[in-house]
Design an enzyme around this catalytic site. Sequence first.
Site, PDB file in Angstrom:
ATOM      1  CD  GLU A 174      21.556  31.614  52.445  1.00  0.00           C
ATOM      2  OE1 GLU A 174      21.506  30.675  51.638  1.00  0.00           O
ATOM      3  OE2 GLU A 174      22.603  32.229  52.708  1.00  0.00           O
ATOM      4  N   PRO A 203      15.548  23.675  66.403  1.00  0.00           N
ATOM      5  CG  PRO A 203      16.678  23.768  68.426  1.00  0.00           C
ATOM      6  CD  PRO A 203      16.664  24.350  67.061  1.00  0.00           C
ATOM      7  CG  HIS A 413      34.309  35.482  47.109  1.00  0.00           C
ATOM      8  ND1 HIS A 413      34.304  34.147  46.829  1.00  0.00           N
ATOM      9  CD2 HIS A 413      33.257  35.682  47.947  1.00  0.00           C
ATOM     10  CE1 HIS A 413      33.292  33.565  47.466  1.00  0.00           C
ATOM     11  NE2 HIS A 413      32.646  34.474  48.149  1.00  0.00           N
ATOM     12  CD  GLU A 415      32.414  30.574  51.464  1.00  0.00           C
ATOM     13  OE1 GLU A 415      31.532  31.164  50.839  1.00  0.00           O
ATOM     14  OE2 GLU A 415      32.285  30.219  52.664  1.00  0.00           O
ATOM     15  CG  HIS A 483      26.969  36.454  50.643  1.00  0.00           C
ATOM     16  ND1 HIS A 483      26.182  35.862  49.695  1.00  0.00           N
ATOM     17  CD2 HIS A 483      27.067  37.754  50.289  1.00  0.00           C
ATOM     18  CE1 HIS A 483      25.825  36.761  48.800  1.00  0.00           C
ATOM     19  NE2 HIS A 483      26.354  37.920  49.125  1.00  0.00           N
ATOM     20  CD  GLU A 484      26.852  32.223  52.901  1.00  0.00           C
ATOM     21  OE1 GLU A 484      28.031  32.607  52.923  1.00  0.00           O
ATOM     22  OE2 GLU A 484      26.167  32.245  51.870  1.00  0.00           O
ATOM     23  CD  GLU A 502      23.409  35.026  50.816  1.00  0.00           C
ATOM     24  OE1 GLU A 502      23.146  34.529  49.731  1.00  0.00           O
ATOM     25  OE2 GLU A 502      24.092  34.428  51.671  1.00  0.00           O
ATOM     26  CD  GLU A 508      23.193  32.908  46.624  1.00  0.00           C
ATOM     27  OE1 GLU A 508      23.960  33.828  46.304  1.00  0.00           O
ATOM     28  OE2 GLU A 508      23.440  32.101  47.540  1.00  0.00           O
TER      29      GLU A 508
END
Length: 704
Positions: A174, A203, A413, A415, A483-484, A502, A508
């Site tokens: 993102e 890193p 949803h 999460e 997402h993620e 996503e 967003e």
Amino acid sequence: MKKYLLLWLLPAFQAAAQSSPAAPPLTASLGGVKLTFSLTAGRPGYAVTYDQKPVVTTSRLGIALEDGQGFAGPLVLTGSELKDVDETWQPVWGEVKSIRNHYQQLTVHLRQPAAPGRRLDVVFRVFADGVGFRYEFPRQLALGNFVVSDELTEFALPADHQAFWIPGDYDTNEYLYTHSRLSAVDNSAQVRSSGEIAVRVAPDPQAVATPLMLKADNGLYLNIHEAAQVNYPAMQLHVDRASHVLTARLVPSAVGGKAFLHAPSCTPWRTLIVSDKAPDILASKLILNLNEPNKLPTTDWIKPMKFVGVWWEMQTGRSDWKYAASADTLDPQGRLIPTGRHGANTANVKRYIDFAAQHGMAGVLVEGWNVGWEDWFGNWKENVFDFVTPYPDFNVSEIHRYAVSKGVKMIMHNETSGAATNYEQHLDTAYQFMNKYGYPAVKTGYVGRIIPRGEHHDGQWMSNHFVRVAEMAARHHVMVDMHESVRPTGLSRTYPNWMASEAGRGNEYNAFSTGSPPEHETIMPFTRFMGGPMDYTPGIFKLKNFEPTGKRQVHTTLAKQLALYVVLYSPLQMAADLPENYEQHLDAFQFIQDVPVDWDDTRVLAAEPGDYITTARKAKGKDEWYLGSITDEQARTQPVKLDFLTPGQRYEATIYADGKGADWQQNPTAYQITRQVVTSKSALTLKLAPSGGAAVSFKPLAGK
Ligand code: NOJ
Ligand code: CA
């Protein structure tokens, strides 16, 4: 299908390979693309040209294993085969209705002389628009369980190309794209220590993520990514700023090592898509073609759809996911104390269902409906959510009945707050719950550090988790939007219920951060979308003053938001704004209502990464076309020939354009809608405002 077979006899060839420092090069080609495999002093390498221009010069191949007996050192070539494949297949949904998979395949067989008996194959597929290759570990006694410590694949680029890149972060994609020369790649400024994912690890300041979009000064466009990332970590690229050699860098596991494998197995395909025309990169089907065909026994339940959601109001701070201020402070009866700001309450959800029913949106997503949101963010806690217990003000059966009565589907949803093991334990009950209450689709999320052990979002463990979720969802006939997740690599061909991910910086960010600059959406199709659809959440109409500080802004015009429905493909497409904001502009909303999410055909009419894109698509099973045109911060005039329309047919073109004086900063909401009759001989001249756009629908008129 034509087949060529070229097989060296093992002993004769071994003798030749051992006695000469360089084995004869092996080639495969199609159209203007040519691949050459070479073995120099036992070192395998490959090179690619396009119309005789170098795309990658001789670049190293190899895989190092933890036991030191892998395929890093000198190898012996024991044989090779060449074959041609030309077939077509029909995706369950997508940008086109039929896809040609035409390639020449070269397989080379290698042996590790230091560890007698260990064998490795490298398989190359050469398409007219690029090359895919992967390592295959054939079944062999000398290789049971093994750990990949490094992949040695290189992409040696002939010059210091321009690159559109994001940092090679182990946990998130993102980021905003930087447009620089390869020699200037340095991600240290972008890698932040806080943000949605709560942990960011990159890193190596010279590592970039894929898809990586490159442009050479000789006019070649090159995209580097991978296909079919299964049971293997994501590949990132370390950029040597002086030599322009990119080296594969695999996202590590939490316990050391990169990939835990067992022969027979294989790596994902490494992909190079090349053309001298930018639109060809967007039109490429190379990544989908390298994925396995559909594995699901039935697909008739998979239905692309548009949806609204109780969502943007939380993103903009008007309401909240959580029901109470704290899960620890309870009333005397032991109940959560409501804040009065909970968005997912039955009355509010019904308001969205009403809007969806009235304006042709098939689904309603509701976030924050289930217990746990008081505690979800920034914790390394396993059992925050059980995915089935609603808050007291969310009446799941009443909402289900109401949605059914209005002909609207609810979207679940889930999460996970990064607790992937917790989700896996609850998968069966979570998906049974969806079946019981008629949810055909789920949006999943992985905000936070991954449990177990802080595995990385883009590592092998999570790559397997995402596939397990897609498989479980398929068993329950549920479509998934992750997402993620790791960025996609075309796996929706194999699991066509895996509709979208996503895995990139969506709309967003305009709600809760300084946002994304106007060029962002002109880069995304060349990068993030190369692997598959994104839940970008377009369709914001109230572009300023939508949150309490008044400082945030969506960095486009309203017409550009409409154009994104065509330019950014997803079979699950959100109309992300609030019903009351749409009600102010129902004439413009008509485009969102009309635009399909499944297509027979796609034509990328004009495109340049970072500058502009114009795409036209034909609706599935109908002679209707839709066009989206977007620009970066520069105003632009985009001529469009309508020769894609059916010859002889008249169409009504409805043009949703930036209005007079439109400008994303000062006047983003100015738009104008005009209509005209057109044919395949007509042309349009679209005037795009700074960060503006145009959306056009073409509907056939009765009587030619
Ligand atoms: C991040 C997702 O990208 C966003 O869409 C969602 O609303 C929040 N996580 C909460 O799950
Ligand atoms: Ca996100």
